[in-house]
Write an enzyme that holds these catalytic residues in place. Structure first.
Site, PDB file in Angstrom:
ATOM      1  N   SER A  11      42.614  18.566 -28.060  1.00 47.74           N
ATOM      2  CA  SER A  11      43.952  18.195 -28.530  1.00 47.74           C
ATOM      3  C   SER A  11      44.049  18.412 -30.026  1.00 47.74           C
ATOM      4  O   SER A  11      43.037  18.462 -30.735  1.00 47.74           O
ATOM      5  CB  SER A  11      44.244  16.728 -28.219  1.00 47.74           C
ATOM      6  OG  SER A  11      43.495  15.876 -29.077  1.00 47.74           O
ATOM      7  N   ASP A  12      45.277  18.533 -30.514  1.00 48.97           N
ATOM      8  CA  ASP A  12      45.487  18.431 -31.949  1.00 48.97           C
ATOM      9  C   ASP A  12      45.207  16.983 -32.347  1.00 48.97           C
ATOM     10  O   ASP A  12      45.140  16.090 -31.503  1.00 48.97           O
ATOM     11  CB  ASP A  12      46.911  18.843 -32.311  1.00 48.97           C
ATOM     12  CG  ASP A  12      47.026  19.321 -33.750  1.00 48.97           C
ATOM     13  OD1 ASP A  12      46.169  18.953 -34.578  1.00 48.97           O
ATOM     14  OD2 ASP A  12      47.983  20.060 -34.063  1.00 48.97           O
ATOM     15  N   TRP A  13      45.083  16.740 -33.628  1.00 46.64           N
ATOM     16  CA  TRP A  13      44.681  15.411 -34.101  1.00 46.64           C
ATOM     17  C   TRP A  13      45.762  14.376 -33.768  1.00 46.64           C
ATOM     18  O   TRP A  13      46.895  14.500 -34.218  1.00 46.64           O
ATOM     19  CB  TRP A  13      44.406  15.473 -35.594  1.00 46.64           C
ATOM     20  CG  TRP A  13      42.971  15.778 -35.923  1.00 46.64           C
ATOM     21  CD1 TRP A  13      42.202  15.108 -36.824  1.00 46.64           C
ATOM     22  CD2 TRP A  13      42.121  16.789 -35.369  1.00 46.64           C
ATOM     23  NE1 TRP A  13      40.925  15.645 -36.852  1.00 46.64           N
ATOM     24  CE2 TRP A  13      40.841  16.674 -35.965  1.00 46.64           C
ATOM     25  CE3 TRP A  13      42.303  17.775 -34.392  1.00 46.64           C
ATOM     26  CZ2 TRP A  13      39.777  17.503 -35.650  1.00 46.64           C
ATOM     27  CZ3 TRP A  13      41.238  18.609 -34.072  1.00 46.64           C
ATOM     28  CH2 TRP A  13      39.997  18.467 -34.695  1.00 46.64           C
TER      29      TRP A  13
END
Length: 850
Positions: free
Chosen positions: A253-255
């Site tokens: 995932s993105d942060w």
């Protein structure tokens, strides 16, 4: 005249290379990470939780199984290491659009190797790049990060970049899957896009990069796609990416871009970032025991993490290695080449360029004496060094004169580098406390010497600090070189007060206003003025409290930890007087360069631009200088298109992007003819934002954004409606004249350097009998070649048949290469430098996969 028998353009289908087998067997490890039934009964959590990340940049190490920790680092144009806050400097590449403008796959490969070397110096195994989203409009805050509005140029650039990174054993990460094309409400917005546009435009860069480079990791985007968050969309992750394309790598995932437990795991999201986990600890255990997630599915997720750890171990990078500087001479040479090769010559009437280094040169403008070397957000980077345009020009010229003309900053220039500590060191003292300023006799738990007065605290940590609520002071002394009224600015994600010589100048605590700073969680820059005396040391003091102390509430943005503080300032400028001074000098000088544009405060992750205009006052300056000196050269630095209402009057116009560490030298090399410009626009530059196809449907409205232009993104739209933009996609002039004959490319009129580069672009026009509406023409391949004066070369460009001819048939959920007569167009530098030939497809064919 084009001769069909002489063409060397080859259209064929190519099979993807095989994914390399693991270096050692990991099948026995996965059960160790799955909570056993006995472990569940005893309320212990094993393994599946351990395969997640411990912090912003590391996965868990499991010594008992010999599993090392893995370090991940931003970003697309440089390897930051593990710290935003007070980090170790790195080499900074030109921005994504600049690299796209080179049309040079060999250069992208070399830059990928440079990034990999920087990763090794920073102890990082995985690089979060490249960014390969599509600039469907000019206003996207992260538009500068991606290569192009065209999916083929974007995908091919990404493949070369990834191949270079992999060449030294580092794992590149394609991001952000998919339709992460705006910042407005980015974690909440749903991109409503047709399946055809999704396949032909937005997924195509990922498809090409996976096919041709096999990167080891992929990052999902924050947004939803047609109602589902990308990180929990099984149709996207499991069906398209894994089953149809055969992607064998890890999906992260993105942060803070994970929004669920079971949905994300079942959809195919292997790794939640960052740590500590929100969704893969006890919550995942509960999902497993309630059969929301099966043991097999969890094993699949664990296996991908282990495979990536295994793959990265081949690079020989120790766990938790200290970040080091690299800064090699050969890297500086490559960065300078990249900066120069990315510069697009938009206009050169009367052969104003190249300039004569023997002549006195006047340099004007807000971007002349600053280094606008990168955009903002996670792509921003503390560079080893930077070169301003003025510095680069001064290295070429015998005499250089500078005039400011106007300011171009959105936020005041950082002040930290101009401060001094109590002991006389350059910079300021940063003290951290666990108690607020009202606490008597408080003592700092940490004292740091810093020079960068933008302190983003996302990854700051100290053993005595728990949680996100703490306090800090910034203290230094400022000695102006000129007396006058100075403007100071304080921006916070949190609360802050600025004192000069003991007097309160800025209150950014009691009455705060929403801004775009710190990824959208900060305030506007509150400003104050004070008269400061030259030669006197003025005491500068900031009292700061972290984000939880602020009452501001934010919607649709990502909150990155405890916040940040930014201190800026400069002498106040009288705009009218500054322009008059610049114009007077321009009228008296034969050789004039005007440097204007944007910087990382105007173009950044966390927000979109409200318009395409240059900073206030810029257009007035450029018009006035051109009127006084018609041969003035205008240099524009921006990551995406800007309006240029004076473009028709300018004789010489250059698009210089954000050129990285060597940006100023690259500009000078092109202006003075040491490098012959060869770059082409990777984006269409419209005259006005209203002309862009996404104009009426760009921002989020009630939680969704409609991709109403469908497949007609960028130049595809302008071609279809027969509207001439200011500068079209693929445009770029040279100091040299080239001629195409068949696919023999000849340099016929060299004016500058001994060696020139020509970009040959291959477009395909669909049959007039096409069963669906299709773009007038689409880029399907390109090649960059170097030529000596008078030299002729034969170029071979191989384009897979499927890429060349197919569209996505929504009725069949497949690609269709439709029978009919297509036209191949080969385009070189110059409006009339074009060849064409027919391509006949005898039988329609459906296909899926890569």
């Amino acid at each position: 005249m084009y001769r069909q028998e002489a063409t060397t353009v080859t259209i064929l289908a190519q099979a993807p290379p095989n994914w390399p087998a693991p270096a050692f067997d990991i099948s026995g490890f996965t059960s160790a990470f799955r909570p056993s039934r006995r472990a569940q009964r005893s309320n212990t959590t094993m393994g599946s939780i351990d395969t997640n990340s411990t912090d912003a940049w590391h996965t868990f190490a499991i010594p008992r199984l010999g599993i090392p920790a893995m370090r991940i680092t931003d970003g697309p144009n440089g390897a930051r290491g593990t710290r935003y806050f007070n980090g170790v400097p790195s080499a900074c590449l030109p921005c994504g659009t600049a690299l796209g403008a080179t049309f040079d796959t060999d250069l992208l490969f070399k830059l990928g190797r440079l990034l990999a070397a920087e990763c090794k110096a920073k102890g990082a195994h995985v690089l979060l790049g490249p960014t390969i989203n599509i600039q469907r409009g000019p206003l996207g805050g992260r538009g500068f990060e991606s290569f192009s509005e065209d999916p083929v140029l974007s995908g091919n650039s990404a493949a070369s970049y990834c191949a270079g990174v992999k060449d030294l054993g580092i794992v590149p990460t394609l991001k952000h899957l998919v339709c992460n094309d705006q910042e407005h409400e980015r974690i909440a917005v749903s991109a409503m896009v047709t399946e055809r546009a999704l396949r032909e435009i937005y997924l195509m860069p990922f498809q090409l990069a996976i096919k041709n480079a096999r990167p080891g990791a992929l990052m999902t985007s924050y947004n939803k796609v047609n109602g589902l968050h990308a990180s929990e969309d099984p149709g996207l992750l499991n069906h398209i990416i894994r089953k149809e394309w055969g992607f064998e790598g890890l999906i992260m995932s993105d942060w803070f871009g994970t929004y669920s437990v079971a949905s994300a795991v079942n959809a195919g999201l292997d790794l939640e970032m960052p740590g500590p986990t929100r969704f893969r600890g006890p919550a995942l255990m509960h999902a497993l025991t309630s059969n929301k997630v099966s043991e097999k599915t969890l094993d699949d997720r664990v296996r991908k993490v282990l495979e990536l750890v295994q793959l990265t171990s081949r690079a020989g990078i120790p766990e938790y290695a200290p970040a080091q500087k690299l800064d090699r001479v050969e890297d500086r040479v490559l960065l300078r080449q990249a900066a120069a090769d990315s510069i697009v010559l938009l206009k050169n009437a009367n052969e104003v360029l190249p300039l004569d280094p023997r002549k006195k040169t006047l340099v004007i403008g807000p971007n002349a004496d600053i280094a606008a070397y990168c955009g903002g957000g996670s792509a921003s980077l503390l560079a080893y060094y930077t070169v301003t345009p003025r510095q680069g020009i001064a290295e070429k010229c015998e005499e250089v004169v500078f005039s400011q003309g106007c300011y171009g900053h959105k936020e005041l220039p950082l002040l930290g580098d101009h401060l001094k500590t109590e002991t006389g060191e350059r910079g300021y003292t940063f003290r951290v406390y666990t108690e607020p300023a009202t606490y008597e006799d408080r003592q700092p738990v940490d004292v740091l010497h810093m020079t960068n007065s933008c302190a983003f605290l996302m990854d700051y940590s100290h053993p005595k600090i728990s949680g996100d609520t703490y306090y800090a002071t910034l203290e230094g002394r400022f000695e102006p070189t000129e007396s006058g009224v100075y403007e100071l600015g304080l921006t916070v994600a949190g609360t802050g007060l600025l004192y000069i010589d003991g007097e309160l100048v800025i209150d950014n605590k009691t009455k705060q206003r929403h801004g775009t700073s710190f990824f959208g969680i900060g305030t506007v820059e509150e400003r104050g003025e004070r008269y400061l005396e030259a030669g006197r040391q003025h005491h500068v003091f900031v009292e700061y409290s972290t984000a939880p102390t602020s009452n501001l509430k934010h919607h649709g943005v990502v909150s990155f930890g405890p916040g940040g503080v930014r201190l800026g300032g400069c002498r106040k400028l009288d705009a009218e007087t500054a322009i008059k001074q610049a114009v007077q000098l321009a009228a008296e000088t034969e050789q004039v360069v005007v440097c204007v544009g944007m910087n990382g405060n105007w173009e950044s992750e966390g927000f979109d631009r409200p318009h395409m205009d240059l900073p206030p006052g810029t257009d007035n300056l450029v018009r006035a200088v051109i009127e006084a000196q018609p041969n003035a050269v205008i240099v524009v630095q921006s990551g995406t298109p800007v309006t240029m209402p004076w473009a028709d009057q300018a004789k010489a116009l250059v698009q210089a992007w954000y050129g990285g560490s060597e940006g100023g030298n690259g500009i000078a090399d092109v202006l003075f003819g040491d490098v012959n410009p060869s770059a082409k626009l990777p984006l269409t530059f419209p005259r006005d934002i209203a002309h862009n196809p996404s104009y009426l449907s760009y921002r989020s409205e009630r939680g969704r954004v409609l991709y109403s232009e469908d497949v007609y993104v960028g130049y595809r739209y302008y071609d279809k409606v027969k509207q001439a933009p200011l500068f079209h996609f693929g445009h770029g002039l040279s100091y040299t004249t080239f001629k195409l004959s068949g696919l023999n490319v000849q340099e016929t009129d060299p004016q500058a350097s001994d060696i020139s580069a020509e970009v040959v672009q291959i477009y395909v026009r669909p049959p007039t009998t096409a069963s669906v509406g299709r773009p007038v023409r689409e880029l399907k391949g390109y090649e960059k070649t170097m030529l000596h004066p008078g030299e002729t070369k034969e170029i071979s460009v191989t384009v897979p048949m499927g890429v060349a001819t197919s569209f996505w048939d929504e009725g069949r959920s497949a690609w269709l290469s439709e029978k009919g007569t297509y036209a191949i167009e080969v385009v070189g530098t110059g409006e009339r430098n074009m060849l064409s030939a027919p391509l006949c497809v005898q039988v329609s064919r459906y296909w899926n996969g890569l």
